[in-house]
Write a protein that holds these residues in place. Structure first.
Motif: not given
Length: 371
Positions: A28-41
């Motif tokens: 897997v290629d893991i990425s991280f987001a600290t809130n939902g807006l970052e997640g959508i982007e």
């Protein structure tokens, strides 16, 4: 080709726990987001073919993320990992398209089982080269988790007690961001367990905030509680607790205007008298204080003994609630959780106050979780 996988959670500790719970050897290629807006982007940028999503986040919560994914038809498979374990929460997220739901703290075997059940992960296709055991999660600045509209304070249009003090006293020693984040995540899981118990008891949906965590002067907390008196009268219960090297007190503060709705949900024949209200207050305290302390205890592997609940006041000045502690303590680690119930005007505030002497023991416990 590696599977783009996104972990979306406002807690750095939680992101690490989830990353370390992924199946060994999974490409897997893991990425991280600290809130939902970052997640959508991140999803739109092709980083989230698989999304492991928290619900309780600032800026955009997990429910809003799921609604956006549906509305914009974004290509991602979602598994929710949350401390909000109410049955209604599970039903809502699966109704919004999530494949499944896992409670926090995440269990590696359960996560692997669900990934395999939906064909996202196949152990037969794992290469001989295993994924590193210690996944490095990049340091991310912990954002202020009390943005307008995220937390529901005890008094409408008023900031949470602990956060208000935190903003006004830059001269006071602060918690390190990683330590504060760790306390907040532990409180989040414990809060979810208590909220689930309350939801089942009252047959309602409990709206969970993002817990507030700060190191504050006890005298300042007394002043903040005094300010609330100008808005609405309250009633309070206090219950002491003690463990190996840790001690503190839990305070449950209920707005007096909430009694009628609480009585209705508990099937009480409500009469405006102090004895009925005291019984209701005790029932709420038994549920919320007991479950929340148990949740903290389980995560820290530290049993707490609880004292008898003490009525601190009914329809009185709530600055008296911690007058005794103000004389004994100089400052306290304060965890504030403001519970509310959907479609009801019920507001209650749970404060867990740990003595300053408890901090060394607690921080040593947290060091193991941060490794």
């Amino acid at each position: 080709m590696p599977t783009p996988l996104l972990i979306c959670d406002d807690s750095n500790m939680a992101r690490k726990q989830v990353a370390r719970s992924l199946p060994d050897g999974w490409d897997v290629d893991i990425s991280f987001a600290t809130n939902g807006l970052e997640g959508i982007e991140a999803i739109k940028a092709g980083k989230g073919d698989v999304l492991l999503l928290d619900l309780n986040m600032p800026v955009m919560d997990g429910y809003q993320v799921l609604e956006t994914i549906v509305a914009e038809d974004l290509p991602t498979l979602v598994i929710v990992i949350s401390g909000d374990i109410q049955p209604e929460a599970h039903q809502r997220v699966t109704g919004l398209g999530a494949l499944d739901f896992i409670k926090k703290p995440v269990n590696k075997e359960k996560l692997t089982e669900i990934l395999a059940a939906y064909g996202i992960y196949n152990a037969a296709n794992i290469t001989e080269q295993e994924q590193p055991k210690d996944i490095k999660v990049p340091d991310i600045v912990i954002e202020d988790k009390t943005e307008e509209g995220v937390l529901k304070p005890l008094i409408k249009a008023s900031p949470p007690i602990v956060e208000e003090l935190h903003d006004k006293r830059p001269q006071l020693e602060q918690l390190e961001p990683d330590i504060r984040d760790c306390y907040q995540e532990i409180a989040n899981v414990a809060m979810g367990q208590a909220g689930d118990l309350l939801a089942r008891l009252l047959k309602v949906f409990v709206v969970l905030p993002i817990p507030n965590v700060n190191l504050i002067e006890v005298s300042e907390l007394s002043m903040a509680l005094s300010a609330i008196e100008m808005h609405e009268s309250t009633s309070g219960i206090c219950q002491g607790f003690i463990g190996a090297g840790v001690s503190g007190e839990a305070l449950l503060i209920l707005n007096d205007s909430s009694f009628k709705d609480v009585a209705s949900l508990m099937n009480y024949q409500y009469e405006v008298d102090e004895s009925t209200e005291l019984e209701l207050l005790m029932d709420l305290a038994n549920v919320l204080i007991g479950a929340c302390l148990n949740g903290v205890s389980e995560q820290l592997d530290m049993p707490f003994s609880q004292g008898h609940p003490v009525v601190l006041g009914q329809h009185r000045k709530i600055s008296e609630l911690i007058a005794y502690n103000a004389n004994r303590w100089r400052r306290t680690l304060a965890i504030e959780i403001s519970y509310s119930i959907e479609n009801y005007s019920i507001k209650c505030d749970l404060l867990l106050l740990f003595t300053e002497e408890s901090m060394n023991t607690l921080n040593n416990k947290l060091a193991y979780l941060l490794d």
